[in-house]
Structure formats: structure tokens, C-alpha cells
Design a protein around this motif. Sequence first.
Motif, PDB file in Angstrom:
ATOM      1  N   HIS A   1       2.785   3.244  -3.325  1.00  0.00           N
ATOM      2  CA  HIS A   1       0.699   4.113  -4.493  1.00  0.00           C
ATOM      3  C   HIS A   1       0.603   5.386  -3.710  1.00  0.00           C
ATOM      4  O   HIS A   1      -0.108   6.232  -4.555  1.00  0.00           O
ATOM      5  CB  HIS A   1      -0.098   2.923  -4.451  1.00  0.00           C
ATOM      6  CG  HIS A   1      -0.116   1.647  -4.971  1.00  0.00           C
ATOM      7  ND1 HIS A   1       1.030   1.308  -6.547  1.00  0.00           N
ATOM      8  CD2 HIS A   1       0.142   0.148  -4.100  1.00  0.00           C
ATOM      9  CE1 HIS A   1       0.485   0.062  -6.629  1.00  0.00           C
ATOM     10  NE2 HIS A   1       0.382  -0.413  -4.922  1.00  0.00           N
TER      11      HIS A   1
ATOM     12  N   MET B   1      -6.147   5.285   0.489  1.00  0.00           N
ATOM     13  CA  MET B   1      -6.024   4.126  -0.574  1.00  0.00           C
ATOM     14  C   MET B   1      -5.598   3.034   0.973  1.00  0.00           C
ATOM     15  O   MET B   1      -5.583   1.576   1.002  1.00  0.00           O
ATOM     16  CB  MET B   1      -4.659   4.277  -1.161  1.00  0.00           C
ATOM     17  CG  MET B   1      -4.680   4.620  -2.400  1.00  0.00           C
ATOM     18  SD  MET B   1      -3.107   5.039  -3.384  1.00  0.00           S
ATOM     19  CE  MET B   1      -2.577   3.916  -4.199  1.00  0.00           C
ATOM     20  N   MET B   2      -5.075   3.864   1.831  1.00  0.00           N
ATOM     21  CA  MET B   2      -5.143   2.925   3.347  1.00  0.00           C
ATOM     22  C   MET B   2      -5.941   2.470   3.676  1.00  0.00           C
ATOM     23  O   MET B   2      -6.219   1.560   4.366  1.00  0.00           O
ATOM     24  CB  MET B   2      -3.905   3.941   4.623  1.00  0.00           C
ATOM     25  CG  MET B   2      -3.148   4.410   3.797  1.00  0.00           C
ATOM     26  SD  MET B   2      -2.233   4.990   5.181  1.00  0.00           S
ATOM     27  CE  MET B   2      -3.255   6.718   5.072  1.00  0.00           C
TER      28      MET B   2
ATOM     29  N   GLY C   1      -8.205   0.641   1.615  1.00  0.00           N
ATOM     30  CA  GLY C   1      -8.535  -0.462   0.403  1.00  0.00           C
ATOM     31  C   GLY C   1      -9.438   0.517  -0.021  1.00  0.00           C
ATOM     32  O   GLY C   1     -10.141  -0.613  -1.201  1.00  0.00           O
TER      33      GLY C   1
ATOM     34  N   ARG D   1       0.480  -1.054   0.283  1.00  0.00           N
ATOM     35  CA  ARG D   1      -0.421  -0.282   0.093  1.00  0.00           C
ATOM     36  C   ARG D   1       1.140   0.981  -0.629  1.00  0.00           C
ATOM     37  O   ARG D   1       0.188   2.444  -0.623  1.00  0.00           O
ATOM     38  CB  ARG D   1      -0.839  -0.132   1.179  1.00  0.00           C
ATOM     39  CG  ARG D   1      -0.302   0.369   2.504  1.00  0.00           C
ATOM     40  CD  ARG D   1      -1.087   0.999   3.591  1.00  0.00           C
ATOM     41  NE  ARG D   1      -2.299  -0.234   4.108  1.00  0.00           N
ATOM     42  CZ  ARG D   1      -1.630  -1.625   4.616  1.00  0.00           C
ATOM     43  NH1 ARG D   1      -0.434  -1.695   5.515  1.00  0.00           N
ATOM     44  NH2 ARG D   1      -2.498  -2.907   4.886  1.00  0.00           N
ATOM     45  N   THR D   2       2.231   1.009   0.475  1.00  0.00           N
ATOM     46  CA  THR D   2       2.504   2.364   0.732  1.00  0.00           C
ATOM     47  C   THR D   2       3.456   2.600  -0.784  1.00  0.00           C
ATOM     48  O   THR D   2       3.917   3.231  -1.213  1.00  0.00           O
ATOM     49  CB  THR D   2       3.761   1.897   1.847  1.00  0.00           C
ATOM     50  OG1 THR D   2       5.069   1.154   1.385  1.00  0.00           O
ATOM     51  CG2 THR D   2       3.089   2.028   3.376  1.00  0.00           C
TER      52      THR D   2
END
Length: 394
Positions: A13, A132-133, A135, A10-11
Amino acid sequence: MQKTPRIAQRTQHFRESIIRNMSLVCQEHGALNLAQGLPEDDTPEVLKTACIEAIQAGYNQYARTYGIPELGKALAEKMQGYYGLTFDPESWTTICCGGTEAMMAAFLATLDPGDQVLVLSPYYENYRAELMMAGAQAVFVPMRLDAEMQYQIDWPALEQACGRRTKGLIINTPHNPTGKVFSRAELEQMAALCERHDLLVYTDETYEHLVYQGQHIAPATIPGLQARTITISSISKSYAATGWRVAWAIAPPEITAAIRKVHDFLTISAPHPMQHAAAVALRLPDSYYAELLSRYQQRRELLCGGLARAGFTFSRPQGAYYVLLDVSAYLRPHENILYFAHRLTREAGVATVPSSAFLEKNDRAAWVRLAFCKQPDTLSQSIEALSAWAKARV
């Protein structure tokens, strides 16, 4: 043996904040900081005194996770008095560690992986990373820039962006970075769209008391929206207390219950003594907000007037405390806007934020954001420096 990746996918992006990084660039070059929205005014003495008194009174351990009763009551009174919004603070409010955490808790509480949220662009950069974090996916809907550098909603594009997985819409008013203040007609049209597609609304109303044209209308007061809206704001901007990290999320009880669970495990509770001082802040008289607005109106005119005399093209914000400056005439061939912002800091001694912080995949957009939450002397020096820099390049 293949190594197990140590860094979460995730980091990969999202990036570190360009806004906060430009403050570091500013410090490196000893420049004037018109980049980050750091007020140069100090927190009002009455609030500092209230915080000190709370510390001395022993309010130094964990507060109730979702906020002290005094602050919830003060918030409910203020929202009813200013916007006519009525709710029970014991079941509708969560006090959080800053607006960023409030938004993050709201996303985690209401979004599942793969859900989509509509984000009007330009947008405050935190939204993308937070989604984004969680989801979820941000679906960016560009606003149209008119001839006067004012942004307008592209309604057909907003409607078209709604899909099967669309679950929410972020409404940031007054808007960062454009300074747009959404009108009642625009909010009513958004409400109709949200009802058609059964969307949640996440608001960011941090600049609610800084409106120069029109008026701030809390989206939750629009018919049809209160039951689907999570209202987020903070004490950071209105009370020059960005370092205190006290904010709130107001939502219907079933949503609030979920937000409180997430908030508890994210940060446990907002700073206890600052919550007591925040309750004092929310009960300041109308004269405080009138003086605040007058002060910022003067700074807006100081910056805009200076930029106009220097021959720059810029936006005149309706709210918040940012100006968008057109720098298309100063970009070198093939120079991206982030590199330009660094160069401007070095050459002119004024730090700004490039448009790439607020746009998705468009670093050729030729504008930078200037913050005018500064002392008049800082603004005057910045105007002089930018003017001299521009003249040297004619």
C-alpha cells in the motif's frame, strides 16, 4: 498446495520514495540534482573536527539508548534560548536515528491500529508510509492554493476531517514541499482544534532555521500544546549533516517513556560520535544561523529571479529550501506528472520531484519541486538549462 504469501500486505500500500528515486534518475542521466534536498555545502569544519575527536576519544560503541546526556542538555539549552521552551532533558527527550525514525517511533508509541492522523496536503511523502506501518490511517486535508501559489489552510475541511478515531495532527513548519511558515494565529487555531478533539500533535521542524518571511514558532510553545506535542527536528538541514542521522523527539515524560521503548528496539541508539558532534552543533553562536539564513536567502533569490526572468510561474517560499514550479504549459496530453519529471530530467538535464510525491491520488497536479540547497553555480546552470528547454518548446 497454496503458497503462503512471502510479502507482508502492509508493503503493498505504499511505494518506494519518489524523492530518492528521482536522485537515481538524475544520476542515470548525468543531470543537475534539484530533486532531493541534499545540501551541496559541506558540514561545518568545527562539527567534523568534533566528530573525529569523539571517534578518537573512543566513543565508538553503543551510546545510552535514548541519547547521551551532553546532547540532551545542549538541546534543552537551545530550545529554551531560541523558543522559551523549558523541559527536563532526562525525562523529555529521545535522540533518534534521523527525523524519519523519530517520527516512526512517535507513531508506534502513541497510535493503535485504526487510529487516524490529520495530514495537511501537500505533505512530505514519508508520513503516509510511516502511518501505514504503524497500522494507522492518514486523513489528508488539502490546503487551498491561492493566486500567488501560496498554500492556505482550509479550516472547515480540517474541522470536518476530525472523527471518532482521529488521534493526532502533523504540523510541518516550515513546510515541505510548499515552503509555508505557519503563523502564530494559525498555530493558535490549530491548538484550539486539538483541544476540542483531544488530539496529539506531531511536529516536523527540520527547517526551523530557514525562514525568509515571518518567524519560526515552535508549536509546543503555543498555550495548550506543550502537554500534547511531540516536537521532532534534527541536525540534517541546519548543519548540512543529512548523513549523520541524529534527530530528537521532545515530549512529556509518559509519552517519552513509550517513544524510548520503541526507539530502543528500532535502532538501539543514534551514532555515538555524531551525538557528541551534534551537541557542539546545538551550541554554535547566533552568527552561524545568521550566516546560514543569509546564504539561503541569496540562493532563494537566485533561483526565483532566474525562473521569473525565464517566464515561469512558481511559488516564492516563506521557509525551507524548495520552490514549486508550475509546469502546466509543458505537460503533453494525458501525460502524468511523474512521467513528465522523468522527461524533464532527460531533456533539460535538471532533476526535480513531481507533485505526485506529495499528493494523494492526484498525479495531474501540474507542478514540480525544485531544491535550492545547492551551490550558486549549480543553480545558475539549472536556470540556464530550464530556460533553454522551455524556449525550445514555445
